[in-house]
Design a protein around this motif. Sequence first.
Motif, PDB file in Angstrom:
ATOM      1  N   PHE A 137      33.452  42.166  39.805  1.00  0.00           N
ATOM      2  CA  PHE A 137      34.595  42.500  40.658  1.00  0.00           C
ATOM      3  C   PHE A 137      35.373  43.705  40.132  1.00  0.00           C
ATOM      4  O   PHE A 137      35.349  43.989  38.936  1.00  0.00           O
ATOM      5  CB  PHE A 137      35.554  41.304  40.697  1.00  0.00           C
ATOM      6  N   TRP A 142      33.642  32.031  48.966  1.00  0.00           N
ATOM      7  CA  TRP A 142      32.751  33.186  48.918  1.00  0.00           C
ATOM      8  C   TRP A 142      31.570  33.025  47.959  1.00  0.00           C
ATOM      9  O   TRP A 142      30.454  33.447  48.251  1.00  0.00           O
ATOM     10  CB  TRP A 142      33.538  34.432  48.486  1.00  0.00           C
ATOM     11  N   ASN A 189      43.590  29.041  32.391  1.00  0.00           N
ATOM     12  CA  ASN A 189      43.180  28.163  33.482  1.00  0.00           C
ATOM     13  C   ASN A 189      43.952  28.667  34.706  1.00  0.00           C
ATOM     14  O   ASN A 189      45.176  28.556  34.766  1.00  0.00           O
ATOM     15  CB  ASN A 189      43.590  26.733  33.119  1.00  0.00           C
ATOM     16  N   ALA A 190      43.224  29.246  35.654  1.00  0.00           N
ATOM     17  CA  ALA A 190      43.893  29.927  36.766  1.00  0.00           C
ATOM     18  C   ALA A 190      44.844  29.001  37.507  1.00  0.00           C
ATOM     19  O   ALA A 190      45.890  29.454  37.996  1.00  0.00           O
ATOM     20  CB  ALA A 190      42.856  30.491  37.728  1.00  0.00           C
ATOM     21  N   TYR A 222      47.184  35.204  56.091  1.00  0.00           N
ATOM     22  CA  TYR A 222      46.006  35.927  56.569  1.00  0.00           C
ATOM     23  C   TYR A 222      44.897  35.770  55.543  1.00  0.00           C
ATOM     24  O   TYR A 222      45.123  35.966  54.340  1.00  0.00           O
ATOM     25  CB  TYR A 222      46.307  37.418  56.759  1.00  0.00           C
ATOM     26  N   GLU A 223      43.724  35.434  56.024  1.00  0.00           N
ATOM     27  CA  GLU A 223      42.576  35.260  55.130  1.00  0.00           C
ATOM     28  C   GLU A 223      41.377  35.993  55.737  1.00  0.00           C
ATOM     29  O   GLU A 223      41.018  35.752  56.893  1.00  0.00           O
ATOM     30  CB  GLU A 223      42.273  33.761  54.947  1.00  0.00           C
ATOM     31  N   GLY A 229      45.726  35.732  51.689  1.00  0.00           N
ATOM     32  CA  GLY A 229      44.730  34.980  50.926  1.00  0.00           C
ATOM     33  C   GLY A 229      44.949  33.483  51.043  1.00  0.00           C
ATOM     34  O   GLY A 229      46.097  33.006  51.023  1.00  0.00           O
ATOM     35  N   TYR A 238      41.035  21.859  36.066  1.00  0.00           N
ATOM     36  CA  TYR A 238      40.923  22.948  37.040  1.00  0.00           C
ATOM     37  C   TYR A 238      41.179  22.376  38.440  1.00  0.00           C
ATOM     38  O   TYR A 238      40.274  22.265  39.276  1.00  0.00           O
ATOM     39  CB  TYR A 238      39.539  23.606  36.941  1.00  0.00           C
ATOM     40  N   ALA A 250      48.381  36.746  47.542  1.00  0.00           N
ATOM     41  CA  ALA A 250      47.582  35.693  46.898  1.00  0.00           C
ATOM     42  C   ALA A 250      46.121  36.102  47.038  1.00  0.00           C
ATOM     43  O   ALA A 250      45.260  35.324  47.417  1.00  0.00           O
ATOM     44  CB  ALA A 250      47.850  34.347  47.578  1.00  0.00           C
ATOM     45  N   ILE A 268      36.112  25.480  33.518  1.00  0.00           N
ATOM     46  CA  ILE A 268      37.200  24.696  32.912  1.00  0.00           C
ATOM     47  C   ILE A 268      37.053  23.314  33.527  1.00  0.00           C
ATOM     48  O   ILE A 268      36.790  23.201  34.732  1.00  0.00           O
ATOM     49  CB  ILE A 268      38.563  25.332  33.246  1.00  0.00           C
ATOM     50  N   THR A 304      37.824  32.100  46.236  1.00  0.00           N
ATOM     51  CA  THR A 304      36.649  32.179  45.343  1.00  0.00           C
ATOM     52  C   THR A 304      35.571  31.188  45.746  1.00  0.00           C
ATOM     53  O   THR A 304      34.382  31.503  45.755  1.00  0.00           O
ATOM     54  CB  THR A 304      37.116  31.829  43.902  1.00  0.00           C
ATOM     55  N   ALA A 307      45.777  29.888  45.356  1.00  0.00           N
ATOM     56  CA  ALA A 307      47.138  30.433  45.324  1.00  0.00           C
ATOM     57  C   ALA A 307      47.780  30.423  46.708  1.00  0.00           C
ATOM     58  O   ALA A 307      48.906  29.956  46.871  1.00  0.00           O
ATOM     59  CB  ALA A 307      47.105  31.857  44.762  1.00  0.00           C
TER      60      ALA A 307
HETATM   61  C1  FAD Z   1      32.327  32.272  40.368  1.00  0.00           C
HETATM   62  C2  FAD Z   1      33.696  32.139  39.811  1.00  0.00           C
HETATM   63  C3  FAD Z   1      34.006  31.092  38.970  1.00  0.00           C
HETATM   64  C4  FAD Z   1      35.298  30.951  38.478  1.00  0.00           C
HETATM   65  N1  FAD Z   1      35.564  29.913  37.633  1.00  0.00           N
HETATM   66  C5  FAD Z   1      36.808  29.789  37.130  1.00  0.00           C
HETATM   67  C6  FAD Z   1      37.122  28.739  36.213  1.00  0.00           C
HETATM   68  O1  FAD Z   1      36.284  27.940  35.856  1.00  0.00           O
HETATM   69  N2  FAD Z   1      38.380  28.665  35.729  1.00  0.00           N
HETATM   70  C7  FAD Z   1      39.348  29.555  36.084  1.00  0.00           C
HETATM   71  O2  FAD Z   1      40.478  29.434  35.619  1.00  0.00           O
HETATM   72  N3  FAD Z   1      39.086  30.544  36.968  1.00  0.00           N
HETATM   73  C8  FAD Z   1      37.847  30.686  37.472  1.00  0.00           C
HETATM   74  N4  FAD Z   1      37.576  31.708  38.341  1.00  0.00           N
HETATM   75  C9  FAD Z   1      38.671  32.591  38.776  1.00  0.00           C
HETATM   76  C10 FAD Z   1      39.116  32.168  40.197  1.00  0.00           C
HETATM   77  O3  FAD Z   1      39.140  33.300  40.965  1.00  0.00           O
HETATM   78  C11 FAD Z   1      40.426  31.421  40.147  1.00  0.00           C
HETATM   79  O4  FAD Z   1      40.246  30.259  39.390  1.00  0.00           O
HETATM   80  C12 FAD Z   1      41.011  30.969  41.503  1.00  0.00           C
HETATM   81  O5  FAD Z   1      40.051  30.472  42.371  1.00  0.00           O
HETATM   82  C13 FAD Z   1      41.786  32.089  42.117  1.00  0.00           C
HETATM   83  O6  FAD Z   1      42.439  31.631  43.262  1.00  0.00           O
HETATM   84  P1  FAD Z   1      43.311  32.648  44.116  1.00  0.00           P
HETATM   85  O7  FAD Z   1      43.776  31.907  45.288  1.00  0.00           O
HETATM   86  O8  FAD Z   1      44.282  33.316  43.246  1.00  0.00           O
HETATM   87  O9  FAD Z   1      42.287  33.800  44.534  1.00  0.00           O
HETATM   88  P2  FAD Z   1      40.946  33.708  45.371  1.00  0.00           P
HETATM   89  O10 FAD Z   1      40.353  32.369  45.266  1.00  0.00           O
HETATM   90  O11 FAD Z   1      40.124  34.877  44.957  1.00  0.00           O
HETATM   91  O12 FAD Z   1      41.424  33.899  46.869  1.00  0.00           O
HETATM   92  C14 FAD Z   1      41.904  35.128  47.335  1.00  0.00           C
HETATM   93  C15 FAD Z   1      41.624  35.201  48.818  1.00  0.00           C
HETATM   94  O13 FAD Z   1      42.307  36.329  49.330  1.00  0.00           O
HETATM   95  C16 FAD Z   1      41.539  36.881  50.349  1.00  0.00           C
HETATM   96  N5  FAD Z   1      41.918  38.273  50.502  1.00  0.00           N
HETATM   97  C17 FAD Z   1      41.906  39.256  49.581  1.00  0.00           C
HETATM   98  N6  FAD Z   1      42.340  40.418  50.108  1.00  0.00           N
HETATM   99  C18 FAD Z   1      42.632  40.145  51.401  1.00  0.00           C
HETATM  100  C19 FAD Z   1      43.122  40.939  52.478  1.00  0.00           C
HETATM  101  N7  FAD Z   1      43.408  42.229  52.328  1.00  0.00           N
HETATM  102  N8  FAD Z   1      43.326  40.343  53.677  1.00  0.00           N
HETATM  103  C20 FAD Z   1      43.056  39.017  53.853  1.00  0.00           C
HETATM  104  N9  FAD Z   1      42.568  38.228  52.878  1.00  0.00           N
HETATM  105  C21 FAD Z   1      42.365  38.790  51.660  1.00  0.00           C
HETATM  106  C22 FAD Z   1      40.112  36.735  49.875  1.00  0.00           C
HETATM  107  O14 FAD Z   1      39.215  36.737  50.963  1.00  0.00           O
HETATM  108  C23 FAD Z   1      40.158  35.412  49.152  1.00  0.00           C
HETATM  109  O15 FAD Z   1      39.700  34.382  49.965  1.00  0.00           O
HETATM  110  C24 FAD Z   1      36.290  31.884  38.831  1.00  0.00           C
HETATM  111  C25 FAD Z   1      35.968  32.974  39.650  1.00  0.00           C
HETATM  112  C26 FAD Z   1      34.691  33.101  40.126  1.00  0.00           C
HETATM  113  C27 FAD Z   1      34.382  34.292  41.003  1.00  0.00           C
END
Ligand code: FAD
Length: 547
Positions: free
Chosen positions: A391, A59, A447-448, A47-48, A25, A74, A151, A69, A56, A29
Amino acid sequence: MSDVQSNRSGDSPAPRGRVDAVVVGAGFAGLYMLYRLRRLGLSVRVYEAGGGVGGTWYWNRYPGARCDIASMDYSYSFSPELQQEWTWTERYATQPEILRYLEHVADRFELRAHIQLRTRVTAAAFDEATDRWVIRTDDGASVSAGFLIMATGCLSAAKVPDLEGLEAFRGERYHTSHWPHGGVDFTGKRVGVIGTGSSGVQVIPAIAEQAARLFVFQRTPCFSVPARNAPLEAAYESRMKANYAEHRQRARETRAGVIMDVDPRSALEVPPEERERAYQARWEQGGTGFLATFSDVMRSREANETAAEFVRSRIRATVRDPDVAEALSPRGYPLGTRRLCVDTGYYETFNRENVTLVDVKASPIEEITKAGLRTRSAEYALDSLVLATGFDAMTGALTRIELRGRGGEPLTARWADGPRTYLGVAIAGFPNLFTITGPGSPSVFSNAIVSIEQHVEWIAECIAYLRERGFACIEATAEAEEGWVAHANEVAEGTLYPLASSWYVGANIPGKPRVLMPYAGGVGAYRKRCEAVAAQGYEGFSLSRAG
Ligand SMILES: Cc1cc2nc3c(=O)[nH]c(=O)nc-3n(C[C@H](O)[C@H](O)[C@H](O)COP(=O)(O)OP(=O)(O)OC[C@H]3O[C@@H](n4cnc5c(N)ncnc54)[C@H](O)[C@@H]3O)c2cc1C
């Protein structure tokens, strides 16, 4: 540091590449994890599945998508230079702006060379003979890694509803989380939106402005508070930047990773008129701070009902048709126990001539037809269907990968009765595997970015500790995991969350076990616990040397 080789002709029996760590991901993160591991000198492959970084924000390109937030919170805090130099244009940044920010981060910290896009991890198995993970990807390649860091995101595995006839629909179909990159023009179209959670609440007002007709198919009404979004004021920005480090530190110590001015009183000890004024003031302020109007809004059912009734009164005051207002008014679950939505003009949208609310609780969807959608009582002709159906949260992205721990045990089997982790970051039987914002950590209750940074830093420090002392393997003990699960469940029982059929408890996915997946104890207390575990030489983990 070797490269990963591809074997497109079929399964490769043995991994042909070797790295110190694989990160799955490239969202907030994955990017930060990569940065920290590179600083430790590790060879890393990210890997992504997507065609770009951002997770997020790569996509979810639907119109109206933005964070709820405030952007100055954020965003990453790890680089003082980055947070001083970056300027957000609005209180709540739009998706394109957040994506630009993450692309900037990838460039600024020279991360791209280590990221392999358009590559989905399909399987990973722990090899007990070598204490390493063998990771397989959808291009047929495999790689061996000392550490595997997920991640993969809490909200990244899209849920497509199991609706009769969905595939037969002849019009255009979209899921908010897989939105076309070029955008969609709904001008002159009859559009149906299914789903009224956070994404639905954002996309509905935007589509209503364009479409000829918009039908909103609502099963469960949401509670939504106004965002009061606005251009970022220069004075606010300079005030924040002058004390950014201190502000961030305070945020880390709070419950939700955001500084909120919580009135310490109970909602029930305040005279009704004063209570009303307090809710009104928060409503005018906008945002999720509404939940902090009184200290017990999220703890006492009765206190919560006063806040819920205030929101219903706002809906009645906004929506002209009293029947529509009533249908939009949530009942039967406490406010905030399904994710509180933050909107721009959501309730006002239902005053528009071209918008119709269809209550599919009262009259369920029977099927999607070639030409539209049929409920028990009516048929709707549609040119476009938008699924804002959310989701398979928290666990979906992990269980969609064939993950096997010691003895070849599949994660899906270990989690058959719901996810079990130690601190939301490790799983017994799955050595050297870390989950960023995994189930059992504050994750979506915060707050993520605050939670992501804390996990990434904890994992990086843990790996540095192991390497410095010559340990090859770290694994959560079954007892520590058991203890953490029991503690998380006990904390959950002291909250109102179990009272709602929400995605927090897996209720949106048929057959998913009902467990409150995020940890409800707050990020401040959680951080202290993680720090104490590390300070005790990784208490609750067993550490072992190679061979
Ligand atoms: C529309 C929307 C609005 C949001 N707004 C907020 C907000 O205001 N405040 C807040 O705190 N949070 C919010 N969130 C939650 C948000 O997901 C997190 O804030 C943050 O972006 C998460 O980051 P991440 O890197 O953990 O995960 P993500 O951003 O979800 O990234 C994970 C990545 O992993 C990749 N992945 C997954 N499985 C695989 C696999 N098997 N192989 C390869 N790649 C893979 C995916 O393609 C994705 O790109 C929101 C979510 C959405 C959907």
